[in-house]
Each structure stands twice: as structure tokens, then as C-alpha cells.
Design an enzyme around this catalytic site. Sequence first.
Site, PDB file in Angstrom:
ATOM      1  N   CYS A 264       6.554  -5.707  15.450  1.00 19.77           N
ATOM      2  CA  CYS A 264       6.196  -4.802  16.542  1.00 19.77           C
ATOM      3  C   CYS A 264       4.733  -5.075  16.924  1.00 19.77           C
ATOM      4  CB  CYS A 264       6.355  -3.341  16.103  1.00 19.77           C
ATOM      5  SG  CYS A 264       8.039  -2.924  15.582  1.00 19.77           S
TER       6      CYS A 264
ATOM      7  N   CYS B 264       3.559   8.438   1.347  1.00 24.59           N
ATOM      8  CA  CYS B 264       4.131   7.466   2.273  1.00 24.59           C
ATOM      9  C   CYS B 264       4.270   6.143   1.516  1.00 24.59           C
ATOM     10  CB  CYS B 264       3.212   7.322   3.480  1.00 24.59           C
ATOM     11  SG  CYS B 264       3.804   6.120   4.683  1.00 24.59           S
TER      12      CYS B 264
ATOM     13  N   CYS C 282       1.677  -2.873  15.462  1.00 26.07           N
ATOM     14  CA  CYS C 282       1.626  -2.533  14.030  1.00 26.07           C
ATOM     15  C   CYS C 282       0.950  -3.636  13.214  1.00 26.07           C
ATOM     16  CB  CYS C 282       3.050  -2.318  13.514  1.00 26.07           C
ATOM     17  SG  CYS C 282       3.135  -1.940  11.755  1.00 26.07           S
TER      18      CYS C 282
ATOM     19  N   CYS D 160       6.494  -7.373   6.740  1.00 25.79           N
ATOM     20  CA  CYS D 160       7.621  -6.879   7.539  1.00 25.79           C
ATOM     21  C   CYS D 160       7.999  -7.955   8.543  1.00 25.79           C
ATOM     22  CB  CYS D 160       7.218  -5.600   8.274  1.00 25.79           C
ATOM     23  SG  CYS D 160       8.553  -4.846   9.235  1.00 25.79           S
TER      24      CYS D 160
ATOM     25  N   GLU E 261       0.828  -1.202   0.000  1.00 29.02           N
ATOM     26  CA  GLU E 261       0.000   0.000   0.000  1.00 29.02           C
ATOM     27  C   GLU E 261       0.866   1.257   0.000  1.00 29.02           C
ATOM     28  OE1 GLU E 261      -4.187  -1.181   1.910  1.00 29.02           O
ATOM     29  OE2 GLU E 261      -2.604  -1.112   3.407  1.00 29.02           O
TER      30      GLU E 261
ATOM     31  N   CYS F 272      -0.599   5.592  10.165  1.00 27.37           N
ATOM     32  CA  CYS F 272       0.614   4.891  10.594  1.00 27.37           C
ATOM     33  C   CYS F 272       0.269   3.548  11.202  1.00 27.37           C
ATOM     34  CB  CYS F 272       1.346   5.698  11.657  1.00 27.37           C
ATOM     35  SG  CYS F 272       1.802   7.331  11.151  1.00 27.37           S
TER      36      CYS F 272
HETATM   37  N1  SAH Z   1       9.626   0.144   9.690  1.00 29.02           N
HETATM   38  C1  SAH Z   1       9.710   1.582   9.902  1.00 29.02           C
HETATM   39  C2  SAH Z   1       8.515   2.314   9.325  1.00 29.02           C
HETATM   40  C3  SAH Z   1       7.249   1.984  10.064  1.00 29.02           C
HETATM   41  S1  SAH Z   1       5.812   2.982   9.940  1.00 29.02           S
HETATM   42  C4  SAH Z   1       9.813   1.872  11.378  1.00 29.02           C
HETATM   43  O1  SAH Z   1       9.660   0.952  12.168  1.00 29.02           O
HETATM   44  O2  SAH Z   1      10.072   3.010  11.727  1.00 29.02           O
HETATM   45  C5  SAH Z   1       6.118   4.520  10.631  1.00 29.02           C
HETATM   46  C6  SAH Z   1       5.810   4.703  12.117  1.00 29.02           C
HETATM   47  O3  SAH Z   1       4.500   4.288  12.517  1.00 29.02           O
HETATM   48  C7  SAH Z   1       6.777   3.928  12.972  1.00 29.02           C
HETATM   49  O4  SAH Z   1       7.277   4.764  13.986  1.00 29.02           O
HETATM   50  C8  SAH Z   1       5.903   2.855  13.549  1.00 29.02           C
HETATM   51  O5  SAH Z   1       6.413   2.340  14.747  1.00 29.02           O
HETATM   52  C9  SAH Z   1       4.605   3.591  13.740  1.00 29.02           C
HETATM   53  N2  SAH Z   1       3.441   2.734  13.955  1.00 29.02           N
HETATM   54  C10 SAH Z   1       3.324   1.412  13.727  1.00 29.02           C
HETATM   55  N3  SAH Z   1       2.085   0.975  14.029  1.00 29.02           N
HETATM   56  C11 SAH Z   1       1.403   2.049  14.483  1.00 29.02           C
HETATM   57  C12 SAH Z   1       0.055   2.252  14.918  1.00 29.02           C
HETATM   58  N4  SAH Z   1      -0.810   1.259  14.936  1.00 29.02           N
HETATM   59  N5  SAH Z   1      -0.307   3.485  15.282  1.00 29.02           N
HETATM   60  C13 SAH Z   1       0.574   4.515  15.228  1.00 29.02           C
HETATM   61  N6  SAH Z   1       1.830   4.399  14.798  1.00 29.02           N
HETATM   62  C14 SAH Z   1       2.265   3.180  14.441  1.00 29.02           C
END
Ligand code: SAH
Length: 392
Positions: free
Chosen positions: A120, A109, A123, A116, A96, A376
Amino acid sequence: MMIDKLSHLYNLALPDLEELLRSWGQPAYRARQVYRQLYVNLAASPAAMTDLPAALRARLAAETRIGALELVRLQTADDGMTRKALFRLPGGEVVETVLMVYPDRATVCVSTQAGCAMDCVFCATGRLGLLRNLSAGEIVEQVLWAARELRVLSSEFSVLSLATPATQNSKLKTQNLTNVVFMGMGEPFANYDRWWRSVERLHDPQGFNLGARSITVSTVGLVPGIRRLAGEALPINLAISLHAPDDQLRSEMMPINRRYPIAELLDATREYIAETSRRVSFEYVLLQGKNDAPEQAELLAELLRGGGRKGSPLGGDRKGSPLLCHVNLIPWNPVPGAPLGRSERARVLRFQQVLQERGIACTVRVERGVAIAAACGQLAGVPSGEQTIVLE
Ligand code: SAH
């Protein structure tokens, strides 16, 4: 280079394209013409490259492919100003891409992997596991989609008149793609080489011409990637997902912390700042009752002021100035089934206040696209929301 790679034009840098067209017996300037068509005019097919001879257009059509992504769904929110695309890759996996249009800027974005591996807990993308890395061309293509999308928008709304960064100096009041953030699906530093080639392509002044300072990468905290980025010639922006002020909590939320714990991550960050003199952003997703207490904000401030270590001129000192950084608070966006809660507004503001009182610059990320799971951490290729245009 393999033949099927050669045939995907977005995988070719200008010298590769020159080599291809030279092998076809074309004069050198033709490659630059094609390159401009791809990255300045955003041509999606050889037929659109009207400044080329018909025979060359026909050969391009027969022996190359411009894009590899198939748009299978487009969803919109925020009065059409947030647009999420679902693309199918040649292997069948999906990724996406989210375009966010603001009055004075437009940000895309971009995903760097399908799925991935980082897992985490908060996420949605992590649930998929790693499906595969995207090629440089597949990453670049998402940005070009967004630039084209803006062009369509600009014809719908006369206030927006679209241009690529290369034509930004046009006298027209233009709406350009102003920012590219590598914050979509995947961990960019886990696909470093291909990802970096996409950065170089987007930056190329002979092509798309996006300024390095308009590009931001976000990492889960892969220390070798941070070290590598510090040595790159292009000064793009770095954001680091920190999300917790102590190792126990961070490891619980982000498995990668067991490999690269906070002290090591911050050491690499200090070195990065010392080498580049550039300010780093720390992302901090706020989860109600988990990492959003004022005491945790105090701990975070302490950490970023270099608490517990001797300190260095740019790296923060217990008594002196904090790390050259900025904290971006992200209220958690819901992920189906996750036993987590979004921090209440008052707790977000309190957290911000504690950091600011301790001299740490801190903002709260503005939300876009929650209704269509485009915010995000919500990207997982699963249909949702009502404003859906199904294209298949
Ligand atoms: N792999 C990269 C990019 C991830 S997306 C990273 O880990 O940084 C960008 C941001 O959104 C990251 O800081 C990630 O931790 C955050 N993120 C992930 N899931 C989220 C959620 N459900 N709500 C808000 N932010 C989130």
C-alpha cells in the site's frame, strides 16, 4: 511435529504440551501447571515456575525454549503510556509491537508478518516487502510481552495493578490487557493458519483467557480470509481497510484492489455480516487532496448504503438502512519520503460529518506514538524518536 518446534513452548497448545510431558513420564496435571505458568503467571523462564519440582524445571530449561523473540529496543511516548518494542526473530528479521495504555484499558497492536507483501503506497511496512511469516508462538509472545510490560508499569504506578485476563475478576483494582489488535506489521489473512492458532491460544480459557470480543483483526481486504473468518467459531471483530470510495483510486493506493475490487470486497463483507450478525469496521486513512473530499465521503456513504445494487436485509439498501458497519477515519501518519499529505483537521471533521449525516456511524482514530513512529502504518523497524532505550 519437528523437534525444534516442540522446543518452543509458545508454539504448543495445551494438548501438545500434555503430549510432550507425557513422553517425559510426567503426570497429566503437570502440563496444565506449566500452561498456567506460561499464560496466567507469564513466567519467562522455567526457574520462575516455582510450583514445579526442580528436576522438571531443569529438564524444561535444558530441552525447551519459552520464547523466540529477542527484545532489542524499547521506545516510549505519551508519558510512557505508549511503548513500542522492536524484536529480533531467530532468523534476524525484526518486527514491532506497540502497547497503548489508557485509564480504563490497555491495547496491544501485534505484528503477524515481518514486512508485508501488500505494498500500500501510504504504509511504511509495505516498503520492506514480505520477509517472512511469524509462527503462532511468535505472535502470541508479543501479547505476553505486553502483559508483562503492563505488570512492570503497574509496579511503577500504584494505580495500575496488572493482571492477565484470567485474573480479571480479582478484587484488586486492576489494569489488564483488555484488547489485542492485529494491526501491526503484515497482513494477518496472508498468514491465516498461524495467525488463527495464535487467536485460539490467546482465547483459551485454561490459559490467557482473552475474550473473543476483545480481539480485532484488520485486513487489507483479502476476500478468501473474510469468508474463512465468517465460518470460525470465535466471534472476534473484523476491520477492513477500505481507504477509497472507487476502484480507480483504491487500486492506485492499494495494489490488492486489482485482485479484489470494491464490489467483490463488499459482497464478501455482506455475506460475513449475514452469517455472523456482527458489525464490521471500515478503516479509511485520510490523505489530503486525495481521498478526503466531501464528495468522496458522499460516495463512500452511498457505497455503504448499498448504492448500485439490489441490497439485502443486512447488507444495506439504497433506500433502507446502511450496511451493519462503522467507519474509522485515520488521519495519515507520515511515512518518510512518501509524496502524500495528512488531511487537515477541518477536512477530517467535514468528512466525518458527511458520513454521519447519511446515517453512517463514524469515529476518528485517536493517535498514539507518532513521535516514535509507533502509529498506524509507521512500523518498519527503523529507529526514530528520542525516548529510546537501546538494549544491546
Ligand atoms: N494489513 C492490515 C493491517 C495494517 S495496519 C490491513 O491492511 O488492514 C492497520 C491500519 O493502518 C490499516 O487500515 C492500514 O491501512 C492503516 N495505515 C497504513 N499506513 C498508514 C499510515 N501511514 N497512516 C495511517 N494509517 C495507516
